[in-house]
Design an enzyme around this catalytic site. Structure first.
Site, PDB file in Angstrom:
ATOM      1  CB  SER A   1      20.902  37.436 -14.369  1.00  0.00           C
ATOM      2  OG  SER A   1      21.190  36.203 -13.749  1.00  0.00           O
TER       3      SER A   1
ATOM      4  CB  SER B   1      19.515  35.237 -11.265  1.00  0.00           C
ATOM      5  OG  SER B   1      19.954  36.564 -11.219  1.00  0.00           O
TER       6      SER B   1
ATOM      7  CE  LYS C   1      22.134  33.352 -16.040  1.00  0.00           C
ATOM      8  NZ  LYS C   1      21.884  33.635 -14.611  1.00  0.00           N
TER       9      LYS C   1
END
Lengths: 485, 95, 484
Positions: free
Chosen positions: C151, C175, C76
């Protein structure tokens, strides 16, 4: 109308750790800009603080030194504001749970009286960097050096217990004495190791209602602090007497122009939005750690002064001067031990040496004359090898790096003549060369003769180029002249 | 709860975010809706709460006071917007 | 190769069935082919990956390769990667190349994993739909008109689309779990403090926690074993031994006490989602687990408490982005305030600005006690709810989110509608507890997630439950159309 002054101090003390409070970057003074600012100090994304153990221990030691409650579980908070020298946009500090609670500091005043100043608390926090407004970079911008960012500080907050500039300075000096004595701060004021924020207000004499206070920030010398307070008190009184009111504000004092002004940037209301720092956990100091630190505590200035009076038979005054400053105390003790003459060591340390250091704006740590060298000089004074006057000359020689006392005495031929045969010869020659003076002496009455002796003394010292031992000359002269009577 | 426009301006100043007049009413409406949500908190009975720092009772680890960072100015300033003579440059700071 | 699990890839690599370079080339080719349709990967580190793969092959040849040697994965873009742009999905960091790596990244390097690139995400991890990214939204491989969740939407979509066998992710309010649910993959948010936050760009420090995303529970177990560590650089990482999370995967469900909180099955829950989750509970019951009705009475307060605490912390965490030392700086600032306010107005997107303002508000003088103070107290109530529940049960199960993936723009106008997307996941962040999401069904062609919440440091048990569930179901093996 007469007025009372009310003063409280916030004192920032840089802790003498090797590294920053939350990073492993060096805190050494004077490095090239930003060479001691690591990713953590620069608040790079994703970096996190880890607390320096030594900073915690130093703060605890300060607490022990002022007999304060130690916060066994203290916590860090974030104080939010934007400033280019504050990389994270918040300062990591302590608010609700400081590491040092209430304590007391006793100060001595010029009239010999003492007064207790209460400490509200002392907390750990990080220093900010520096904004430079002119230098080796283009015009119209400021340069940010973050070497100092993250240097550990304790902020000591006093109660508003001081009522004059003198008391405030005495308090500031006492704190300086304490933190340098226990070794948690190098005390170098010119490098910003101690900085004072002074809160001042005035109120009608005897009134219980405190006036509006102003805060004069970042004073880094005792002298500036004294001046700034005096001026601020005068300003506030003038203002009120002219029908005005004091505005609560932050002020800056300029030591060079001896003027103060209100800080413009503080006009907008500050709202620091303190909240607990989620990157740091509660700091727990165990009873064992506290006891360990207590046992290892260096001597405090008050105890040292008492000991100096007892151990070295110094006057209260000398003990006060020597005991207040840890490096001066240690210098004195080294000189006293090496010379085996505490009295002379004290006189020379507080006298000639202190004056010279003061003149040349040097700290005792940077003294060109070491304690051992001073002791060498004292030994020669004590054994009458040199006179007091010669001693000053030798001291100058040591100061300018010519070597030890003995080397200088030897090199300059300053050794005092104490050989009684040679002295008798010298006295005899002077008496023979000055028959008129001898007659005058003989014909004078008993009371005046003593004074006349000085004339011969002068001649003999001149003849010996000042090297004759005065006590011996005195004896021989008296004996020889008496024989003529 | 409804938030005043002037309050939004104050918040934007504190947070150093420029807000223009066109978006301010939209921002005001959206913030008000979020604040309405968080206002549900006031209904909670928290009278019996003791403040516990964290559930795992963890305490702060301490780092030894040893220099562990070397000078990395060059690498760190290579990604800075404006530097000169080793300094980070900003528009003139007025105290 | 892209349908193999990590466990299978490790075997294949060690038995020289295929090389790491082959594997890496395969996934890079898939990224090149499919990513433009999903926008899941925003930085591709092909050269670096191939070099790392070659090095991994060398170590595999030597025969003493570490656990994940040669396995490709994606990080990420919230994790700092030395020398590789780390944007956090923001214009603010579009030009940011960190000179250091996150501990998570280093841990995977040590384990021999090969980084393929960085995944898209909601800006500064603030969002539940991946619509707030500076790099544009990520598309859900199951339904291209729908969000992947957020997210960690980029990581979830990439794993679902088989662009990588696994990806790292972070979870502040859901997330990891919510995008895992919406993309039909398996994701785990560990206990707060289990994985180091060093080098992971902070959103809300007391809630942020990194974890793995993969297709199976077994893979998550392998990944967590490498990811978890005690880190001297993160004061909040907890000194707790890292378990072998694969060791207990095959333990029996017999006698396992599963708590079913009534608050997680109330109004607002999509009926199809509820049906799928109830079926999953029944499947586990059939394996010998015992279902126990429980209550988490303060659940309803978790969203409001979160939307005070997270923005409050974020408002301070994001103050460092000021245009002075790194990152975006506005053009020609006329003075210092202009530098700050324009840099931040131009560098941060709308949602980030909104949360900074909310956080600033909640901490400001006069409001602190009513908002931040109160929210922290509510946080204690929520912890207490869980502590009470775990006196009776071993794990808590329920839906991961109220409904399957929604369409782009569906919740655009009202931030609160979006915030309620995390209604079932936020409480575990507030309590610091571990939680995971496992695929458990389909509604209207979109995946549904089953959430498993464990007690502190009980990740091994959660993975065990998930793995056992995946032994009797195949939801985790399903692939979006056109992927297999």
């Amino acid at each position: 109308m007469s007025w009372d002054t009310v003063i409280g101090l916030e004192v920032h003390v840089q802790l003498a750790t090797k590294t920053k409070i939350f990073s492993g970057a060096s805190t050494a003074f004077g490095a090239e800009p930003n060479t001691q600012a690591c990713a953590i100090d620069l608040a790079m994304p994703g970096t996190l603080p880890v607390l320096n153990k030594q900073a915690v221990h130093y703060a605890v030691m300060f607490g022990l030194a002022i007999d304060a409650e130690i916060g066994k579980e203290s916590a860090f908070e974030r104080k939010n504001y934007f400033y280019p020298d504050l990389p994270k946009g918040y300062q990591t500090t302590q608010l609700e749970k400081p590491i040092v609670g209430r304590g007391n500091v006793e100060i001595q005043l010029a009239d010999g009286s003492t007064k207790t100043i209460r400490i509200h608390h002392a907390h750990l926090e990080e220093d900010a960097g520096k904004s430079l407004h002119e230098g080796d970079f283009r015009h119209g911008v400021s340069g940010i050096d973050l070497n100092r960012a993250g240097t550990p500080l304790i902020e000591i907050v006093s109660e508003p217990d001081m009522s004059s500039a003198e008391e405030a300075v005495a308090f500031a000096k006492k704190l300086h004495s304490i933190v340098t004595s226990i070794g948690i701060c190098d005390g170098e004021m010119s490098q910003g190791s101690m900085r004072f924020d002074v809160n001042v207000s005035v109120k009608p004499r005897g009134s219980d209602i405190l006036g509006t206070r102003t805060e004069t920030k970042n004073l880094n010398s005792f002298k500036f602090m004294e001046e700034a307070i005096a001026r601020e008190v005068e300003r506030q009184i003038d203002l009120i007497e002219d029908g005005g009111t004091v505005v609560q504000e932050t002020r800056l004092y300029n030591g060079e122009t001896k003027t103060a002004r209100s800080m413009r940037s503080k006009e907008e209301a500050n709202d620091y939005r303190y909240f607990p720092c989620p990157d740091l956990l509660p700091v727990v100091v165990s009873d064992e750690t506290i006891e360990e630190l207590r046992r290892a505590m260096p001597e405090l200035p008050d105890a040292r002064q008492t000991r100096f009076v007892e151990q070295y038979a110094l006057s209260e005054y000398d003990a006060g001067v020597l005991g207040a400053d840890a490096s001066m105390a240690s210098y004195f003790e080294t000189a006293a031990a090496a010379s085996n003459n505490p009295k002379l060591a004290a006189n020379w340390t507080t006298g000639e040496l202190a004056a010279r250091l003061n003149n040349e704006d040097l700290s005792i740590a940077k003294s060109p004359v070491s304690a051992e060298q001073l002791a060498g000089l004292i030994v020669r004074i004590a054994d009458n090898s040199i006179s007091g006057k010669m001693a000053k000359e030798v001291f100058d020689g040591i100061w300018s790096g010519e070597g030890s006392a003995d080397e200088i005495i030897e090199k300059r031929g300053l050794k005092q003549v104490s050989d009684s045969g040679a002295l008798e010869q010298m006295v005899a020659e002077v008496l023979t060369a000055n028959p008129a003076m001898v007659d005058d002496y003989i014909n004078s009455d008993e009371a005046k003769r003593k004074k006349k002796l000085g004339g011969f003394m002068g001649q003999i010292m001149k003849a010996s180029k000042g090297q004759a031992n005065p006590q011996q000359v005195n004896q021989i002269l008296a004996k020889k002249l008496n024989e003529l009577l | 709860m409804n938030i005043e426009r002037s309050e939004i301006e104050k918040l934007a100043t504190l947070a150093r975010i420029a807000i223009n007049d066109e978006t301010i009413s939209e921002v005001t409406a959206r913030l008000s809706s979020v604040l309405e949500l968080v206002d549900q908190l006031s209904a909670a009975d928290t009278s019996a709460i003791e403040n516990v720092a964290n559930p795992l009772q963890a305490t702060q680890r301490l780092r030894e006071d040893e220099v562990a960072e070397i000078n990395q100015r060059e690498a760190l300033q290579a990604i800075a917007p404006d530097t000169e003579a080793g300094l980070f440059l900003v528009p003139k700071v007025i105290e | 190769m892209h349908n193999l699990t990590i466990a299978e890839l490790v075997k294949g690599l060690q038995s020289k069935e295929f090389s790491s370079v082959e594997l890496t080339e395969h996934f890079l080719a898939r990224i090149a082919e499919f990513n433009p349709g999903y926008n899941a990967v925003i930085t591709i580190t092909a050269d670096q990956a191939l070099k790392a793969a070659a090095a991994a092959d060398a170590r595999l040849a030597e025969g003493n390769a570490p656990a994940l040697c040669g396995v490709p994965l994606l990080h990420k873009d919230i994790f700092c990667t030395e020398g590789v742009r780390t944007s956090c999905g923001s214009r603010m960091l579009d030009n940011f190349i960190p000179p250091y790596s996150a501990t998570v990244v280093e841990n995977f390097e040590k384990a021999g994993a090969v980084m393929l690139g960085k995944t898209n995400m909601d800006e500064f991890a603030m969002g539940s739909s991946n619509e707030t990214s500076f790099y544009g939204p990520v598309k859900n491989p199951w339904a291209i008109d729908s969000v992947p969740g957020g997210s960690s939407g980029g990581s979830a979509a990439a794993v679902a689309a088989r662009l990588a066998p696994a990806a790292t992710a972070t979870d502040t309010g859901g997330s990891i779990r919510q995008p895992a649910a919406l993309c039909g993959i398996t994701g785990l948010k560990p206990t707060y403090g289990r994985v180091s936050r060093w080098g992971m760009i902070a959103f809300a420090s007391s809630l942020d926690q990194a974890g793995p995303m993969a297709r199976t529970a077994e893979d998550c177990a392998l990944l967590l074993g490498c990811m978890a560590s005690v880190d001297d650089k993160d004061s909040t990482s907890i000194d707790h031994p890292v378990a072998d999370y694969t060791a207990s995967l095959n333990d029996s469900m017999q006698g396992l006490k599963i708590g079913v909180p009534k608050e997680y099955f109330s109004e607002g829950l999509n009926p199809g989602t509820e049906k799928a989750v109830r079926q999953a509970l029944a499947d586990l019951e059939a394996q010998g687990a015992q279902l126990i009705d429980i209550s988490l009475p303060n659940s309803g307060l978790s969203v409001p408490a979160y939307y005070v605490i997270a923005p409050a912390e974020a408002s301070a965490n994001l103050s460092r982005f000021d245009g002075v030392r790194y990152g975006y700086r506005c053009e020609d600032p006329k003075d210092l305030q202009d530098l700050y306010t324009r840099t931040r107005a131009e560098g941060f997107g709308e949602e980030v600005q909104r949360r900074i303002l909310i956080g600033t508000y909640c901490l400001s003088a006069g409001y602190y006690d009513a908002y931040y103070g109160k929210a922290q107290q509510v946080r204690q109530l929520i912890r207490k709810d869980f502590a009470e529940a775990f006196k009776q049960v071993d794990v808590i199960l329920g839906p991961t989110c109220p409904s399957p993936a929604f369409k782009f723009g569906a919740k655009g106008d009202d931030p609160v509608a979006m915030y309620l997307e995390d209604i079932y996941t936020i409480a575990t962040n507030l309590a610091g507890l571990p939680g995971m999401s496992v695929p458990c069904g389909m509604v209207e062609g979109k995946p549904v997630g089953l959430q498993i919440i464990g007690n502190y440091f009980d990740e091994a048990l959660m993975l065990n439950v998930a793995h056992q569930y995946q032994q009797v179901t195949d939801w985790h093996r399903q692939a979006p159309e056109g992927i297999a």
